[in-house]
Design a protein around this motif. Structure first.
Motif, PDB file in Angstrom:
ATOM      1  N   LEU A 159      -5.511   9.666   7.051  1.00  0.00           N
ATOM      2  CA  LEU A 159      -5.373  10.768   6.094  1.00  0.00           C
ATOM      3  C   LEU A 159      -4.255  10.517   5.091  1.00  0.00           C
ATOM      4  O   LEU A 159      -4.340  10.942   3.934  1.00  0.00           O
ATOM      5  N   GLU A 160      -3.226   9.830   5.514  1.00  0.00           N
ATOM      6  CA  GLU A 160      -2.073   9.620   4.645  1.00  0.00           C
ATOM      7  C   GLU A 160      -2.221   8.416   3.724  1.00  0.00           C
ATOM      8  O   GLU A 160      -1.484   8.268   2.754  1.00  0.00           O
ATOM      9  N   ALA A 161      -3.177   7.543   4.009  1.00  0.00           N
ATOM     10  CA  ALA A 161      -3.339   6.316   3.226  1.00  0.00           C
ATOM     11  C   ALA A 161      -3.938   6.608   1.853  1.00  0.00           C
ATOM     12  O   ALA A 161      -4.957   7.281   1.739  1.00  0.00           O
ATOM     13  N   ARG A 162      -3.299   6.080   0.812  1.00  0.00           N
ATOM     14  CA  ARG A 162      -3.841   6.186  -0.544  1.00  0.00           C
ATOM     15  C   ARG A 162      -4.726   4.987  -0.891  1.00  0.00           C
ATOM     16  O   ARG A 162      -5.639   5.095  -1.700  1.00  0.00           O
ATOM     17  N   THR A 221     -13.766   7.440  -0.163  1.00  0.00           N
ATOM     18  CA  THR A 221     -13.351   6.721   1.043  1.00  0.00           C
ATOM     19  C   THR A 221     -14.487   5.886   1.607  1.00  0.00           C
ATOM     20  O   THR A 221     -15.610   6.365   1.768  1.00  0.00           O
ATOM     21  N   LEU A 222     -14.162   4.643   1.910  1.00  0.00           N
ATOM     22  CA  LEU A 222     -15.072   3.716   2.573  1.00  0.00           C
ATOM     23  C   LEU A 222     -14.510   3.380   3.946  1.00  0.00           C
ATOM     24  O   LEU A 222     -13.335   3.026   4.070  1.00  0.00           O
ATOM     25  N   PRO A 277       0.826  -1.223   0.000  1.00  0.00           N
ATOM     26  CA  PRO A 277       0.000   0.000   0.000  1.00  0.00           C
ATOM     27  C   PRO A 277       0.851   1.259   0.000  1.00  0.00           C
ATOM     28  O   PRO A 277       1.965   1.268   0.526  1.00  0.00           O
ATOM     29  N   GLU A 278       0.297   2.319  -0.576  1.00  0.00           N
ATOM     30  CA  GLU A 278       1.019   3.589  -0.660  1.00  0.00           C
ATOM     31  C   GLU A 278       0.451   4.602   0.330  1.00  0.00           C
ATOM     32  O   GLU A 278      -0.742   4.590   0.646  1.00  0.00           O
ATOM     33  N   PHE A 279       1.348   5.481   0.814  1.00  0.00           N
ATOM     34  CA  PHE A 279       0.965   6.550   1.739  1.00  0.00           C
ATOM     35  C   PHE A 279       1.567   7.865   1.257  1.00  0.00           C
ATOM     36  O   PHE A 279       2.531   7.876   0.501  1.00  0.00           O
ATOM     37  N   ARG A 280       0.968   8.965   1.703  1.00  0.00           N
ATOM     38  CA  ARG A 280       1.464  10.281   1.344  1.00  0.00           C
ATOM     39  C   ARG A 280       1.616  11.106   2.613  1.00  0.00           C
ATOM     40  O   ARG A 280       0.947  10.837   3.626  1.00  0.00           O
TER      41      ARG A 280
END
Length: 417
Positions: free
Chosen positions: A195-198, A364-365, A168-171
């Motif tokens: 909030l950071e999770a893509r 978002t779910l 998984p990617e984060f920002r």
């Protein structure tokens, strides 16, 4: 195991589980005689039909009263039932529905039909417990859709991330405005993680650590950046709690699902409640009443009457159809407005599959109690999402699996795990 093989195995295990569930239902209900079902509280027969009403989607609601039977009953609010009719011990028709109210010998049922069968006025009526396979159908459909996802589709990407095939990617998220100042350090960190999770974020912790509080805080913060989110859980109780907590924070929330399965204190937040408050709802009710009145007037003209009467019957039936079409269009307009203006839509996992949401998608779910949800059920709302936030405790009780074989082969292992 690659994701495609895993999903195919899940599909097979789900069929085994459905077969076992149906077997237990047949063992409990269908193999008993009618008097035995009545005596065991598995059937109400005979009953009197006291009231018929029309609700959302022109679904009919009926009120029936039991004239005889034991005090014990397997029926409860939210139970799926079958309203049936008999003549000379031969069944002449059935309608499926959900118990919406139960008090003594009175039962209200929200039926899944817009018109009662012609057998109702003349048949001996009763109510049976029913086997509900709609949940299985929706889970199977979801699994097939996930397996079929290809190319650059977001569903295919989420499938590979959630199954562990892709990281998984984060920002980095620099600006955070928390709506709940009472969060502790670990809860604040969990919101930051969301909030950071893509792709996917996980909020986990044992009972009493404030997972629901953290989840609601995350929902509030996400709503600063998104117009609307979808919030789900495997049980009606959990969905009701999330609906309550969101509303307490001033969030405009609409609860999907049959009102019969929603806590009485939250009826104002149901879709039916929101539609009833809409400025055009009175006009909708009037159109429906006019259509019903004209329909009844038309049916007074029998087919065997003369040419003029037959012509009048056709004219009135056409007018009734036109009014019902007008009502459908107005209801669709009201429904679209109610859903579009809400900040949060809450539903059970399987409740997110209904026609109510149509092709509506969400960035978002949120899934609460994810550690108690079957994986196939989780995929139902994921079909509508760009990213997923799951909250739960993998040390708590797992989801209920009735088939020993399906449990042994891994159906009880959750997506959260």
């Amino acid at each position: 195991m690659d994701s495609q093989t895993h999903l195919a195995q899940l599909e097979a295990l789900l069929k085994i589980e459905k077969a076992e569930d149906a077997r237990q239902y047949r063992e409990t209900v269908l193999r008993r005689s009618r008097p035995e079902r009545v005596q065991k509280g598995l059937s109400w027969y005979p009953i009197e039909l006291r009231r018929v009403q029309v609700g959302l989607g022109e679904r009919i609601s009926i009120e029936v009263h039991r004239t005889t039977g034991p005090e014990n009953s397997a029926f409860q609010v939210g139970t799926v039932v079958s309203f049936f009719g008999q003549r000379s011990d031969q069944e002449v028709g059935r309608h499926t529905g959900v118990v919406s109210a139960l008090q003594g010998n009175m039962m209200r049922i929200a039926l899944g039909t817009s018109r009662l069968g012609e057998w109702v006025p003349t048949a001996h009526l009763g109510v049976d417990l029913d086997f509900d396979d709609r949940t299985y159908q929706e889970m199977q459909k979801a699994l097939k859709a996930v397996q079929a996802a290809k190319g650059e589709s977001r569903l295919r990407e989420l499938r590979e991330v959630l199954r562990g095939g892709v990281k998984p990617e984060f920002r980095e998220w620099k600006e955070v405005r928390y709506a709940n100042p009472r969060l502790n350090a670990s809860q604040n960190a969990a919101v930051q993680h969301v909030l950071e999770a893509r792709d996917v974020a996980v909020i986990h912790g044992p009972p009493g650590t404030g997972k629901t509080t953290t989840l609601v805080a995350a929902i509030q913060e996400v709503l600063h950046h998104e117009h609307q989110v979808l919030v789900c859980a495997p049980s009606n109780t959990a969905v009701d709690l999330l609906t309550l907590r969101c509303s307490e924070q001033g969030i405009d929330v609409v609860r999907l699902g049959n009102p019969a399965r929603v806590d009485e204190s939250l009826q104002a937040h149901t879709l039916d409640g929101a539609i009833a408050r809409h400025q055009d709802y009175d006009a909708l009710r009037k159109i429906r009443k006019d259509a019903e009145k004209i329909q009844k007037q038309a049916l007074k003209y029998k087919r065997k009457f003369g040419g003029q009467e037959a012509q009048r019957r056709r004219e009135l039936l056409k007018e009734a159809r036109e009014l019902r079409t007008m009502a459908h269009k107005l209801e669709d307009y009201i429904l679209h407005q109610v859903l579009s203006q809400s900040q949060v839509i809450t539903a059970t996992l399987t409740g997110a599959a209904g026609n109510i949401l149509g092709s509506r998608r969400f960035h978002t779910l949120f899934i609460d109690e994810a550690a108690q949800a079957l994986e196939p059920a989780c995929w139902i709302p994921i079909l509508r999402a760009e990213r997923v936030v799951m909250a739960g405790d993998h040390c708590q009780l797992p989801p209920t699996v009735k088939s020993i074989e399906a449990e042994r082969e891994g159906l009880g292992r959750t997506l959260f795990e």
